[in-house]
Structures are given as C-alpha cells and as structure tokens.
Design a protein around this motif. Structure first.
Motif, mmCIF file in Angstrom:
data_model
loop_
_atom_site.group_PDB
_atom_site.id
_atom_site.type_symbol
_atom_site.label_atom_id
_atom_site.label_comp_id
_atom_site.label_asym_id
_atom_site.label_seq_id
_atom_site.Cartn_x
_atom_site.Cartn_y
_atom_site.Cartn_z
ATOM 1 N N LEU A 215 55.199 18.905 22.187
ATOM 2 C CA LEU A 215 54.919 17.623 21.543
ATOM 3 C C LEU A 215 56.179 17.021 20.932
ATOM 4 C CD1 LEU A 215 53.023 15.434 20.425
ATOM 5 C CD2 LEU A 215 52.435 16.983 18.557
ATOM 6 N N VAL A 216 56.874 17.803 20.142
ATOM 7 C CA VAL A 216 58.078 17.312 19.473
ATOM 8 C C VAL A 216 59.193 17.047 20.482
ATOM 9 C CG1 VAL A 216 59.820 17.820 17.718
ATOM 10 C CG2 VAL A 216 57.452 18.522 17.352
ATOM 11 N N SER A 217 59.296 17.885 21.518
ATOM 12 C CA SER A 217 60.306 17.664 22.551
ATOM 13 C C SER A 217 60.078 16.332 23.261
ATOM 14 C CB SER A 217 60.282 18.799 23.577
ATOM 15 O OG SER A 217 60.725 20.002 23.004
ATOM 16 N N SER A 218 58.817 16.004 23.509
ATOM 17 C CA SER A 218 58.486 14.741 24.172
ATOM 18 C C SER A 218 58.898 13.556 23.311
ATOM 19 C CB SER A 218 56.987 14.677 24.473
ATOM 20 O OG SER A 218 56.601 15.723 25.344
ATOM 21 N N VAL A 219 58.611 13.638 22.007
ATOM 22 C CA VAL A 219 59.002 12.569 21.086
ATOM 23 C C VAL A 219 60.527 12.437 21.051
ATOM 24 C CG1 VAL A 219 58.990 11.811 18.679
ATOM 25 C CG2 VAL A 219 56.933 12.826 19.671
ATOM 26 N N ALA A 220 61.216 13.578 21.039
ATOM 27 C CA ALA A 220 62.680 13.568 21.009
ATOM 28 C C ALA A 220 63.248 12.918 22.270
ATOM 29 C CB ALA A 220 63.217 14.990 20.866
ATOM 30 N N ARG A 221 62.632 13.180 23.435
ATOM 31 C CA ARG A 221 63.104 12.581 24.684
ATOM 32 C C ARG A 221 62.895 11.072 24.692
ATOM 33 N NH1 ARG A 221 61.092 17.337 26.975
ATOM 34 N NH2 ARG A 221 59.108 16.355 27.511
ATOM 35 N N ILE A 222 61.773 10.623 24.128
ATOM 36 C CA ILE A 222 61.525 9.177 24.045
ATOM 37 C C ILE A 222 62.594 8.516 23.178
ATOM 38 C CG2 ILE A 222 59.946 7.418 23.131
ATOM 39 C CD1 ILE A 222 57.629 9.231 23.978
ATOM 40 N N ILE A 223 62.894 9.120 22.029
ATOM 41 C CA ILE A 223 63.933 8.591 21.139
ATOM 42 C C ILE A 223 65.274 8.576 21.853
ATOM 43 C CG2 ILE A 223 65.218 9.003 19.005
ATOM 44 C CD1 ILE A 223 62.639 10.216 17.844
ATOM 45 N N GLN A 224 65.568 9.650 22.602
ATOM 46 C CA GLN A 224 66.833 9.742 23.326
ATOM 47 C C GLN A 224 66.952 8.634 24.363
ATOM 48 O OE1 GLN A 224 67.781 13.671 24.777
ATOM 49 N NE2 GLN A 224 69.001 12.859 26.456
ATOM 50 N N ASN A 225 65.860 8.351 25.075
ATOM 51 C CA ASN A 225 65.882 7.277 26.078
ATOM 52 C C ASN A 225 66.096 5.916 25.444
ATOM 53 O OD1 ASN A 225 65.377 8.172 28.947
ATOM 54 N ND2 ASN A 225 63.746 9.290 27.929
ATOM 55 N N ILE A 226 65.508 5.702 24.263
ATOM 56 C CA ILE A 226 65.704 4.443 23.556
ATOM 57 C C ILE A 226 67.179 4.286 23.172
ATOM 58 C CG2 ILE A 226 65.182 3.167 21.435
ATOM 59 C CD1 ILE A 226 62.365 4.368 21.543
#
Length: 231
Positions: A215-226
């Motif tokens: 869950l947290v990894s997915s959120v981190a990847r979204i932030i990274q893409n932004i």
C-alpha cells in the motif's frame, strides 16, 4: 533482512508496528528511487512516444516478410535513440525490487515489533484471508486499499502521459488513437491487470504487514511519478 527488521523494531518501539512498517517502506522506496529514477523517466517517455510507435506499427501492419520486420525494428530503434529510451530499462526496477520485497517479507515475519505489537489493535502477523474469514472488516479495508492503490500506481503514468498530451495542445493525428493488434498499449494494459491480480492473490496469504508495504509503496510510486512529470 536483519537491518530492515531492526529498523522496524527501532521505530516500532517509539510508535507501533504499523507506523514502523509505513516509515520503513517510505525509506526503502527512496533508496529504490535513487537506482530506478532513470528507468521511471524512460517509462514516462515511452508513454509520450506511443503515438509515433503506433504509426510505425501501422506502416508495417500485415507485412510478415523478414525485410519488413527488420525495417520496422530499425525505425523503432531509431525512435528510441532519438528520445534516449532503453525499452528494457524497466527490468532494472524489477531486479532491484525483488530482493527488497523478499527482505521486507522476512523482516515483517521476524521483527519483534510486529510479532508482539499491532496497528490500532490489528494483528499484522495474520493474513488478510484469515482476518476476513473471521469477519474483521479492518483486514478487508486494508487489503482492498492495497489492491486499489497498486492498480492506480500502475495506471498513473499512463494517465499522466495523456494529461500532458492534452495540456500541450498539440494536434493528435489519427494514427495516435489507433491501437494495432498486439500493440504496446494493449500489452501494457494486460500486464497491469495480470500484475495486480497476482499481487492480490499472493497478498491474501501473506501477513497483513506486507499489505502495508504494498500500500505505502504504491503511494510512494504515485508521488514519484508526479515529481518526475513536474520536473
């Protein structure tokens, strides 16, 4: 495994097991980002040049002779070189993530803060399937959030590419919206659904602490893409 488990214990002593896993996961993703940022940029560029790839594929559609195949491959390689893209760079991310995922799994299973602790009264050593069978709605909520965020993290780069395309205001030719049979876009969509399905299936029998990691990894990847798209 040992340093990850000790870091979970260190943070867990001051907070709780769930917060410790969340913090450690963000730290791990920052380290992974340092190795995989180039690959992430290449993935974003791949999304942007998809219309041009579609044009090349359509140009040679139905041609099965060796000369046509070679010419199509050469044109696609020239396009990759023009935009400095390595189509196989995404493999780097998988190679980096796999040992990390295994290490986190073993650390969650062994960390004292997880074994003897909890997150808001939730036992993180139990599997989502066990919790759901027992009628505990919290297990279902965490599992569902993990699956949704995992899906969003995979689709987000595609959505960002489409948003940037529309924002640029450039006229899109007809071939940009055509998806040749077996095209890259279709393959990427299929890969997304298969990957999310596999992760959801595996996570049912893994400790709930691993669902926190996903869950947290997915959120981190979204932030990274932004961040990547911003700069």
């Amino acid at each position: 495994v040992w340093p990850v488990a000790q870091l979970i214990n260190l943070i867990g002593d001051k907070t709780d097991a769930g917060i410790a896993i969340i913090v450690v996961t963000f730290l791990i993703n920052i380290v992974i980002a340092a190795f995989s940022i180039k690959s992430q940029v290449a993935t974003q560029r791949m999304q942007m040049i998809q219309p041009e790839l579609n044009k090349i594929q359509k140009k040679y559609e139905g041609k099965t002779d060796e000369r046509s195949k070679m010419m199509m491959a050469q044109e696609m390689q020239a396009l990759y070189s023009k935009y400095q893209i390595n189509p196989f760079s995404s493999i780097l991310v998988m190679l980096v993530q796999l040992p990390v995922i295994l290490a986190v799994y073993q650390a969650v299973m062994r960390a004292e803060a997880v074994i003897n602790g909890s997150f808001m009264g939730i036992d993180l050593t139990q599997t989502p399937l066990t919790g759901m069978k027992a009628g505990q709605i919290s297990y279902f909520v965490i599992f569902a959030l993990m699956v949704v965020m995992q899906f969003l993290s995979m689709k987000f780069p595609m959505w960002l590419a489409e948003w940037k395309k529309k924002k640029s205001g450039k006229k899109i030719k007809a071939y940009a919206n055509e998806q040749p049979a077996g095209g890259m876009a279709g393959s990427m969509n299929m890969m997304t659904y298969v990957s999310v399905g596999m992760i959801a299936f595996i996570s049912l029998s893994w400790p709930l602490g691993m669902s926190f990691y996903w869950l947290v990894s997915s959120v981190a990847r979204i932030i990274q893409n932004i961040v990547i798209n911003t700069f």
